[in-house]
Design a protein around this motif. Structure first.
Motif, PDB file in Angstrom:
ATOM      1  N   SER A 197      32.928  -5.372  -3.947  1.00  0.00           N
ATOM      2  CA  SER A 197      32.237  -6.748  -4.255  1.00  0.00           C
ATOM      3  C   SER A 197      30.661  -7.122  -3.536  1.00  0.00           C
ATOM      4  CB  SER A 197      33.016  -7.868  -4.164  1.00  0.00           C
ATOM      5  OG  SER A 197      33.449  -8.045  -2.462  1.00  0.00           O
ATOM      6  N   GLN A 198      30.707  -6.412  -2.248  1.00  0.00           N
ATOM      7  CA  GLN A 198      29.505  -6.906  -1.498  1.00  0.00           C
ATOM      8  C   GLN A 198      28.478  -5.904  -2.112  1.00  0.00           C
ATOM      9  OE1 GLN A 198      29.567  -5.963   2.489  1.00  0.00           O
ATOM     10  NE2 GLN A 198      27.621  -6.355   2.855  1.00  0.00           N
ATOM     11  N   GLU A 202      24.803  -7.061  -3.879  1.00  0.00           N
ATOM     12  CA  GLU A 202      23.238  -6.715  -3.555  1.00  0.00           C
ATOM     13  C   GLU A 202      22.824  -5.671  -4.557  1.00  0.00           C
ATOM     14  OE1 GLU A 202      21.674  -3.264  -0.351  1.00  0.00           O
ATOM     15  OE2 GLU A 202      23.735  -3.572  -0.336  1.00  0.00           O
ATOM     16  N   ARG A 203      23.528  -4.911  -5.117  1.00  0.00           N
ATOM     17  CA  ARG A 203      22.853  -4.157  -6.182  1.00  0.00           C
ATOM     18  C   ARG A 203      22.629  -4.681  -7.602  1.00  0.00           C
ATOM     19  NH1 ARG A 203      27.064   1.082  -5.637  1.00  0.00           N
ATOM     20  NH2 ARG A 203      26.036   1.902  -7.559  1.00  0.00           N
ATOM     21  N   GLY A 204      23.121  -5.767  -7.843  1.00  0.00           N
ATOM     22  CA  GLY A 204      22.711  -6.531  -9.112  1.00  0.00           C
ATOM     23  C   GLY A 204      21.637  -7.348  -8.614  1.00  0.00           C
ATOM     24  N   ALA A 205      21.473  -7.959  -7.596  1.00  0.00           N
ATOM     25  CA  ALA A 205      20.131  -8.631  -6.899  1.00  0.00           C
ATOM     26  C   ALA A 205      18.955  -7.642  -6.880  1.00  0.00           C
ATOM     27  CB  ALA A 205      20.395  -9.282  -5.782  1.00  0.00           C
ATOM     28  N   LEU A 206      19.359  -6.495  -6.429  1.00  0.00           N
ATOM     29  CA  LEU A 206      18.313  -5.513  -6.436  1.00  0.00           C
ATOM     30  C   LEU A 206      17.797  -5.026  -7.618  1.00  0.00           C
ATOM     31  CD1 LEU A 206      16.164  -3.961  -4.454  1.00  0.00           C
ATOM     32  CD2 LEU A 206      18.159  -2.215  -4.202  1.00  0.00           C
ATOM     33  N   PHE A 207      18.605  -4.790  -8.406  1.00  0.00           N
ATOM     34  CA  PHE A 207      18.203  -4.198 -10.009  1.00  0.00           C
ATOM     35  C   PHE A 207      17.210  -5.290 -10.697  1.00  0.00           C
ATOM     36  CE2 PHE A 207      18.137  -2.604 -14.101  1.00  0.00           C
ATOM     37  CZ  PHE A 207      18.114  -1.389 -14.045  1.00  0.00           C
ATOM     38  N   TRP A 208      17.709  -6.599 -10.103  1.00  0.00           N
ATOM     39  CA  TRP A 208      17.032  -7.507 -10.851  1.00  0.00           C
ATOM     40  C   TRP A 208      15.535  -7.523 -10.285  1.00  0.00           C
ATOM     41  CZ3 TRP A 208      14.720 -11.849  -8.178  1.00  0.00           C
ATOM     42  CH2 TRP A 208      14.474 -12.784  -8.959  1.00  0.00           C
ATOM     43  N   LEU A 209      15.447  -7.595  -8.794  1.00  0.00           N
ATOM     44  CA  LEU A 209      14.076  -7.308  -8.373  1.00  0.00           C
ATOM     45  C   LEU A 209      13.307  -6.234  -8.884  1.00  0.00           C
ATOM     46  CD1 LEU A 209      14.928  -7.895  -4.685  1.00  0.00           C
ATOM     47  CD2 LEU A 209      13.868  -9.405  -5.899  1.00  0.00           C
ATOM     48  N   PHE A 210      13.977  -4.960  -9.161  1.00  0.00           N
ATOM     49  CA  PHE A 210      13.188  -4.115  -9.761  1.00  0.00           C
ATOM     50  C   PHE A 210      12.770  -4.327 -11.151  1.00  0.00           C
ATOM     51  CE2 PHE A 210      15.123  -0.972  -6.808  1.00  0.00           C
ATOM     52  CZ  PHE A 210      14.000  -0.173  -6.520  1.00  0.00           C
ATOM     53  N   ALA A 211      13.644  -4.948 -11.801  1.00  0.00           N
ATOM     54  CA  ALA A 211      13.189  -5.296 -13.256  1.00  0.00           C
ATOM     55  C   ALA A 211      12.049  -6.290 -13.433  1.00  0.00           C
ATOM     56  CB  ALA A 211      14.595  -5.771 -13.960  1.00  0.00           C
ATOM     57  N   THR A 212      12.239  -7.197 -12.521  1.00  0.00           N
ATOM     58  CA  THR A 212      10.966  -8.077 -12.789  1.00  0.00           C
ATOM     59  C   THR A 212       9.708  -7.634 -11.858  1.00  0.00           C
ATOM     60  OG1 THR A 212      11.930  -8.968 -10.365  1.00  0.00           O
ATOM     61  CG2 THR A 212      12.590 -10.390 -12.212  1.00  0.00           C
TER      62      THR A 212
END
Length: 389
Positions: A197-198, A202-212
């Motif tokens: 879950s950790q 983290e990976r969901g937030a980082l992929f959002w950073l990559f997308a934006t």
């Protein structure tokens, strides 16, 4: 207004507005201000302080920071009141990302599923050119208006113009990247690749950073190629050339090991190298691989040996792969990859470098904006003659 003053056909004024103006308080104040200006400006004002003196001899009426504020607010209002550019940007984003996301809907953990997930990240970058092309005519119209009207009249500086273009585009690109993230990341089901879950968060937030960051990168690159050219199409052609080269040498279609040594520098300088490396490893790493039935390598073990006895040494030395049935004695079914990290290594992608890759990609955005300001100054801003006094 014409109806109120009685100038429109069929309308009648209920009072003489000329007499209203002559008797108004506003007219009295205007006359007083004109008399004051006539007395002070003709004889000179000896009480002018240092700040007024500096302002009187400056090129513009206000500071650069205040100019940036006013022009930025005006540009936000322009986007809001004439939203055709924003509508087209978000329509393209939503339609394309939904198409990509549901084309690879819930890609599994087979070898083909991993290839599909990698291809989806590759296709995510293909939106670069159409999104960029949407911005170029919008910027060109704004620039032509500024250079024909505001610059000759000294309304505001070219610095305020170019900085406001940067400031206004970034929030909309972040919003577009956020929309793209939700309608792409979850249909492809990258979230199922996180082992804990950790890591899921983290990976969901980082992929959002990559997308934006990717959408912001498109906006920065669009401004950079549009800044020096008179015609928007010239910047678009240059952007298409750069994007093609960056995509060709990013390591997805051809790994660095197979590239001709002369072109290896393109792999290192391509911004898409770091974007695809970081986004792919963030989305796929640290999970298992389960081969589909047709992906197993079939072989017959020696008589009297199990598959584990026959291939155990190979699997230990290789460090990857697994047997469908280690105790089988008739046919061995071997899956050559057991975890996604092995697959990522084959395409030169590493989970440990995910944050480094994001940081490098952000640097490319900053470099694009710096070059945009420099190229606009170099190619579009009139230079003062060295002989002028």
């Amino acid at each position: 207004m014409l109806e109120v003053v009685g100038a429109a056909p069929g309308s009648h004024a209920n009072q003489d507005y000329h007499e209203v103006w002559l008797k108004s308080e506003e007219r009295t104040k205007v006359i007083e201000e004109l008399n004051h200006m006539e007395q002070t400006l003709s004889t000179g004002n000896n009480n002018t302080d240092a700040s007024d003196e500096k302002e009187a001899h400056s090129e513009f009426a206000t500071s650069i920071s205040y100019q940036c504020y006013l022009v930025t607010v005006r540009l936000f209002q322009q986007y809001w009141r004439t939203p055709s550019y924003l509508y087209s940007k978000f329509f393209l984003t939503i339609y394309s990302e939904l198409f990509i996301g549901f084309t690879f809907f819930k890609a599994d953990h087979s070898l083909q599923g991993l290839q599909n997930q990698m291809l989806s990240v590759f296709m995510f970058t293909v939106l670069f050119n159409p999104v960029l092309q949407q911005y170029l005519p919008t910027y060109t119209r704004q620039r032509d208006l500024y250079e024909a009207r505001e610059r000759p009249s000294r309304t505001f500086s070219w610095k305020a113009f170019i900085i406001s273009q940067i400031i206004v585009e970034v929030p909309w690109n972040i919003l577009a990247g956020t929309v793209a993230y939700f309608i792409y990341y979850y249909p492809v089901a990258f979230y199922r690749n996180a082992p804990t879950s950790q890591q899921l968060h983290e990976r969901g937030a980082l992929f959002w950073l990559f997308a934006t960051a990717f959408y912001t990168y498109i906006g920065s690159f669009a401004l950079m190629v549009a800044a020096p050219f008179e015609v928007a199409g010239n910047g678009g052609n240059l952007a298409s050339l750069f994007f093609t080269m960056a995509l060709s040498f990013c390591g997805t279609m051809v790994t660095p090991e197979l590239m001709p040594r002369f072109w290896i520098f393109m792999y290192r300088v391509s911004p898409l190298t770091y974007f695809i490396d970081g986004a792919l490893s963030t989305a796929v790493a640290n999970t298992y691989v389960k081969c589909s039935p047709y992906e197993y390598v079939k072989m017959i073990p020696p008589v009297g040996k199990t598959c584990q006895e026959y291939l155990g040494t190979y699997l230990t030395n290789a460090g990857t792969g697994y047997l469908l049935d280690p105790n089988a004695t008739d046919t061995c079914s071997l899956c050559t990859v057991s975890d996604t990290n092995t697959f990522l290594s084959s395409v030169s992608s590493h989970y440990s470098k995910r944050w480094r890759n994001w940081g490098i990609f952000i640097c490319y955005i900053a470099i694009n904006y710096i070059f945009a300001v420099f190229l606009y100054w170099l190619c579009r801003v009139p230079k003062k003659s060295r002989m002028a006094k």
